[in-house]
Design a protein around this motif. Structure first.
Motif, mmCIF file in Angstrom:
data_model
loop_
_atom_site.group_PDB
_atom_site.id
_atom_site.type_symbol
_atom_site.label_atom_id
_atom_site.label_comp_id
_atom_site.label_asym_id
_atom_site.label_seq_id
_atom_site.Cartn_x
_atom_site.Cartn_y
_atom_site.Cartn_z
ATOM 1 N N PHE A 298 77.310 48.275 33.093
ATOM 2 C CA PHE A 298 77.061 48.141 34.526
ATOM 3 C C PHE A 298 77.834 49.214 35.270
ATOM 4 O O PHE A 298 79.038 49.348 35.083
ATOM 5 N N ARG A 299 77.139 49.958 36.092
ATOM 6 C CA ARG A 299 77.797 50.954 36.938
ATOM 7 C C ARG A 299 78.284 50.256 38.208
ATOM 8 O O ARG A 299 77.884 49.126 38.504
ATOM 9 N N ALA A 300 79.134 50.932 38.964
ATOM 10 C CA ALA A 300 79.612 50.381 40.244
ATOM 11 C C ALA A 300 78.410 50.174 41.160
ATOM 12 O O ALA A 300 77.525 51.031 41.234
ATOM 13 N N ASP A 301 78.356 49.053 41.830
ATOM 14 C CA ASP A 301 77.265 48.714 42.745
ATOM 15 C C ASP A 301 75.909 48.775 42.071
ATOM 16 O O ASP A 301 74.912 49.083 42.716
ATOM 17 N N GLY A 302 75.864 48.505 40.780
ATOM 18 C CA GLY A 302 74.609 48.623 40.059
ATOM 19 C C GLY A 302 73.996 47.319 39.632
ATOM 20 O O GLY A 302 72.980 47.319 38.959
ATOM 21 N N SER A 303 74.595 46.200 40.046
ATOM 22 C CA SER A 303 74.034 44.946 39.560
ATOM 23 C C SER A 303 74.796 43.745 40.070
ATOM 24 O O SER A 303 75.644 43.851 40.947
ATOM 25 N N SER A 304 74.512 42.624 39.416
ATOM 26 C CA SER A 304 75.151 41.369 39.796
ATOM 27 C C SER A 304 76.516 41.177 39.141
ATOM 28 O O SER A 304 77.201 40.211 39.446
ATOM 29 N N LEU A 305 76.938 42.081 38.248
ATOM 30 C CA LEU A 305 78.287 42.049 37.673
ATOM 31 C C LEU A 305 79.018 43.321 38.084
ATOM 32 O O LEU A 305 78.387 44.358 38.312
ATOM 33 N N PRO A 306 80.337 43.279 38.139
ATOM 34 C CA PRO A 306 81.106 44.491 38.468
ATOM 35 C C PRO A 306 80.953 45.565 37.384
ATOM 36 O O PRO A 306 80.529 45.282 36.266
ATOM 37 N N ARG A 307 81.372 46.766 37.723
ATOM 38 C CA ARG A 307 81.351 47.881 36.779
ATOM 39 C C ARG A 307 82.055 47.469 35.494
ATOM 40 O O ARG A 307 83.088 46.805 35.506
ATOM 41 N N GLY A 308 81.469 47.847 34.368
ATOM 42 C CA GLY A 308 82.072 47.550 33.078
ATOM 43 C C GLY A 308 81.036 47.580 31.972
ATOM 44 O O GLY A 308 79.869 47.907 32.183
ATOM 45 N N ILE A 309 81.497 47.259 30.787
ATOM 46 C CA ILE A 309 80.636 47.072 29.624
ATOM 47 C C ILE A 309 80.788 45.604 29.260
ATOM 48 O O ILE A 309 81.872 45.170 28.872
ATOM 49 N N TRP A 310 79.712 44.857 29.404
ATOM 50 C CA TRP A 310 79.784 43.401 29.310
ATOM 51 C C TRP A 310 79.102 42.867 28.057
ATOM 52 O O TRP A 310 77.956 43.216 27.776
ATOM 53 N N VAL A 311 79.815 42.017 27.326
ATOM 54 C CA VAL A 311 79.209 41.219 26.274
ATOM 55 C C VAL A 311 78.792 39.922 26.955
ATOM 56 O O VAL A 311 79.642 39.180 27.467
ATOM 57 N N ILE A 312 77.506 39.689 26.986
ATOM 58 C CA ILE A 312 76.967 38.482 27.605
ATOM 59 C C ILE A 312 76.418 37.631 26.474
ATOM 60 O O ILE A 312 75.636 38.108 25.647
ATOM 61 N N ASP A 313 76.851 36.379 26.412
ATOM 62 C CA ASP A 313 76.471 35.499 25.310
ATOM 63 C C ASP A 313 75.962 34.191 25.885
ATOM 64 O O ASP A 313 76.540 33.645 26.826
ATOM 65 N N GLY A 314 74.894 33.694 25.323
ATOM 66 C CA GLY A 314 74.341 32.422 25.764
ATOM 67 C C GLY A 314 72.834 32.494 25.863
ATOM 68 O O GLY A 314 72.165 33.155 25.072
ATOM 69 N N VAL A 315 72.306 31.833 26.880
ATOM 70 C CA VAL A 315 70.875 31.858 27.190
ATOM 71 C C VAL A 315 70.770 32.396 28.604
ATOM 72 O O VAL A 315 71.322 31.804 29.538
ATOM 73 N N TYR A 316 70.076 33.516 28.767
ATOM 74 C CA TYR A 316 70.058 34.173 30.071
ATOM 75 C C TYR A 316 68.898 35.160 30.164
ATOM 76 O O TYR A 316 68.261 35.488 29.155
ATOM 77 N N THR A 317 68.665 35.625 31.385
ATOM 78 C CA THR A 317 67.729 36.736 31.589
ATOM 79 C C THR A 317 68.494 37.872 32.259
ATOM 80 O O THR A 317 69.458 37.645 32.988
ATOM 81 N N MET A 318 68.034 39.095 31.970
ATOM 82 C CA MET A 318 68.566 40.277 32.626
ATOM 83 C C MET A 318 67.362 41.050 33.153
ATOM 84 O O MET A 318 66.534 41.526 32.369
ATOM 85 N N ALA A 319 67.263 41.132 34.472
ATOM 86 C CA ALA A 319 66.151 41.846 35.100
ATOM 87 C C ALA A 319 66.630 43.230 35.520
ATOM 88 O O ALA A 319 67.676 43.366 36.155
#
Length: 172
Positions: A127-148
């Motif tokens: 995620f870049r700064a101001d690029g999404s619903s999470l702050p800037r970073g490299i995120w491991v997302i685990d669970g059940v989810y969607t990414m649009a």
């Protein structure tokens, strides 16, 4: 939304178990499962983390299956599955750590360049700064989810159940 995720989990489970639902039967016309190697990359300081970072797959058994295509042959819907362990390294300090990204994802591609990922299990997103619903970073997302993803790669995470973990905090 809940019904969509339940349906996706059922289709993904059936495909991985070897069952042949309608979509899987149609997928045979697209050539079946093929390797989908995940390449490594480097990001400069400030792009995702406060420091320069390198990503490299340590174990990569990811495969993809084209479920549906547009008339021009480009993918409309694909399924990705397989073991993936990725090593991230802080290029300034040498600190590194491995992360599991072995989730299963079904991706719907829009004709406008957008895409929606329906994911069960862990995956890694930058995620870049101001690029999404999470702050800037490299995120491991685990669970059940969607990414649009919008056509400009703005990302919106919709978490049904799960966790988020910023890789950058482990390498600082």
């Amino acid at each position: 939304m809940r019904r969509s995720v339940i349906a996706i989990v059922a289709v993904v489970g059936a495909l991985l178990a070897g069952a042949a639902p309608v979509q899987a039967a149609e997928a045979g016309a697209h050539g079946g499962w093929v390797p989908a190697p995940q390449g490594g990359y480097e990001q400069p300081a400030g792009a995702r983390c406060d420091f320069a970072v390198r990503s490299e797959p340590v174990l990569d058994e990811v495969r993809k299956l084209v479920l549906d295509s547009y008339p021009d042959g480009s993918p409309k819907r694909e399924l990705y599955a397989g073991d993936l362990i990725v090593k991230f390294t802080n290029l300034e300090t040498g600190v590194s750590k491995e992360f599991d990204a072995s989730g299963t994802a079904m991706i719907d591609y829009g004709t406008d360049g957008s895409m929606t990922w329906y994911v069960v299990g862990p995956a890694i997103f930058g995620f870049r700064a101001d690029g999404s619903s999470l702050p800037r970073g490299i995120w491991v997302i685990d669970g059940v989810y969607t990414m649009a993803f919008t056509p400009t790669f703005q990302k919106t995470l919709t978490m049904v159940h799960g966790t988020t973990d910023n890789v950058c905090t482990h390498l600082d």
